[in-house]
Enzyme design. Structure first.
Site, PDB file in Angstrom:
ATOM      1  N   ARG A   1       0.985  -1.253  -0.245  1.00  0.00           N
ATOM      2  CA  ARG A   1       0.191   0.193  -0.125  1.00  0.00           C
ATOM      3  C   ARG A   1       0.788   1.450  -0.066  1.00  0.00           C
ATOM      4  NH1 ARG A   1      -2.008  -3.837   4.004  1.00  0.00           N
ATOM      5  NH2 ARG A   1      -4.315  -4.444   3.539  1.00  0.00           N
TER       6      ARG A   1
ATOM      7  N   LYS B   1      -1.687  -3.034   7.765  1.00  0.00           N
ATOM      8  CA  LYS B   1      -3.004  -1.906   8.488  1.00  0.00           C
ATOM      9  C   LYS B   1      -3.618  -2.604   9.944  1.00  0.00           C
ATOM     10  CE  LYS B   1      -6.489  -0.693   4.709  1.00  0.00           C
ATOM     11  NZ  LYS B   1      -7.454  -1.014   4.541  1.00  0.00           N
TER      12      LYS B   1
ATOM     13  N   HIS C   1      -1.473   2.886  -6.815  1.00  0.00           N
ATOM     14  CA  HIS C   1      -2.894   1.585  -6.532  1.00  0.00           C
ATOM     15  C   HIS C   1      -2.811   0.800  -7.334  1.00  0.00           C
ATOM     16  CE1 HIS C   1      -5.358   0.327  -3.503  1.00  0.00           C
ATOM     17  NE2 HIS C   1      -6.505  -0.381  -4.310  1.00  0.00           N
TER      18      HIS C   1
ATOM     19  N   TYR D   1      -9.900 -10.373  -8.049  1.00  0.00           N
ATOM     20  CA  TYR D   1      -8.518 -10.063  -8.968  1.00  0.00           C
ATOM     21  C   TYR D   1      -9.309 -11.795 -10.324  1.00  0.00           C
ATOM     22  CZ  TYR D   1      -6.181  -7.105  -6.446  1.00  0.00           C
ATOM     23  OH  TYR D   1      -5.695  -5.453  -5.883  1.00  0.00           O
TER      24      TYR D   1
END
Length: 319
Positions: free
Chosen positions: A155, A179, A257, A292
């Protein structure tokens, strides 16, 4: 605190107590706490305008609030997030004994439209890397940033805030703090390691000059003068747009991103296991990674329709 005391406590105090608990118990990220705060303040304002309070709001009140959000033109994703924030607040209030129930627990929010991520071809990624190598101001830093991003799928916030210690000693694996404070290990490619070594040599020379001038040494791989002490997400975003333009790719197509998506999509196309990609990306839920598969399926479908002889429209036989 008793239920009667909670009922007289101002709603901003409810929100503050909830956010403090989220920060202390769940180690929620700052951006998550800010989002909770915005959502709950909006709901508190709506209730106050109707002489209502968190303590006595009903399921019908929450439903009416969501209807009003829709009437304001808020997107389904925003409404779903606001409902989630309200539900979390009331779960906290129930656990604290401030409420006997959770008025939002049975409500179903609007379904979030699943937006397929944009991505880039391998040729486009190589063009971006080549543009980084010829960056007019700082090619070593630009190349290191781009090679690391494409090699790891980090990220943006994880990339720009990497501690310099994480790249010392030419490691084959990079330890990433993601995160919620979750750690993961990501392998580094040879080009990424070479780019990191070249940038480290230049970075350390610049830091030595800083130290000689009486300034403290930075602990970040990509130091900067701003408040955070490292390269900002915004600065990196601008750099990626500039590289896209230099590479002959529309800047509208390229963001950090999108490069993260390219990392995952190219791994999947190469036969990587979906759970391995989940671990590399730091997704808590496999369903987040499964998007994906849809991207890859769309590409394969388009490939068949374009190139398979029986998929092409054939002229009708003349009778």
């Amino acid at each position: 605190m008793s239920r009667s005391q909670a009922a007289t406590m101002p709603m901003p105090h409810w929100i503050s107590a909830f956010l403090e608990a989220q920060a202390a118990e769940l180690d929620a990220a700052r951006n998550t706490l800010l989002a909770y705060g915005r959502d709950l303040n909006a709901f508190a304002g709506w209730l106050a305008h109707r002489d209502r309070h968190f303590a006595d709001a009903t399921q019908e009140d929450v439903e009416s609030y969501l209807v009003s959000c829709e009437a304001e033109g808020l997107s389904g994703a925003t409404r779903a997030r606001r409902l989630s924030s309200i539900r979390q607040l009331y779960r906290f209030a129930f656990e604290e004994g401030w409420r006997e129930d959770n008025p939002a627990i049975r409500l179903k929010g609007p379904s979030r439209a699943r937006r397929l991520p944009g991505t880039l071809s391998r040729e486009e990624v190589e063009a971006l890397l080549e543009a980084a190598r010829s960056h007019p101001r700082d090619p070593l830093r630009a190349t290191c940033l781009m090679e690391l991003l494409y090699a790891t799928g980090l990220r943006v916030s994880e990339l720009v805030s990497l501690p310099v210690a994480s790249l010392r000693g030419d490691p084959e694996m990079l330890l990433v703090l993601g995160k919620g404070g979750r750690e993961r290990m990501v392998p580094l490619s040879r080009p990424a390691r070479a780019a990191a070594a070249a940038w480290l040599a230049r970075r350390d020379a610049m830091q030595a000059a800083q130290i000689a001038a009486g300034k403290p040494e930075s602990r970040f791989l990509f130091p900067a003068r701003g408040r955070d002490g490292h390269l900002t997400r915004q600065s990196f975003f601008v750099m990626v747009k500039e590289l896209a333009a230099r590479a002959g790719i529309s800047p509208d197509q390229v963001t950090p991103h999108v490069l993260r998506h390219a990392f995952a999509s190219h791994l999947l196309a190469g036969g990587a296991d979906l759970r391995a990609i989940q671990a590399l990306l730091g997704h808590a839920d496999l369903s987040t990674t499964e998007i994906y598969i849809h991207v890859q399926s769309e590409r394969l479908s388009a490939l068949v329709h374009e190139h398979h002889p029986l998929a092409r429209a054939r002229p009708r036989d003349k009778g």
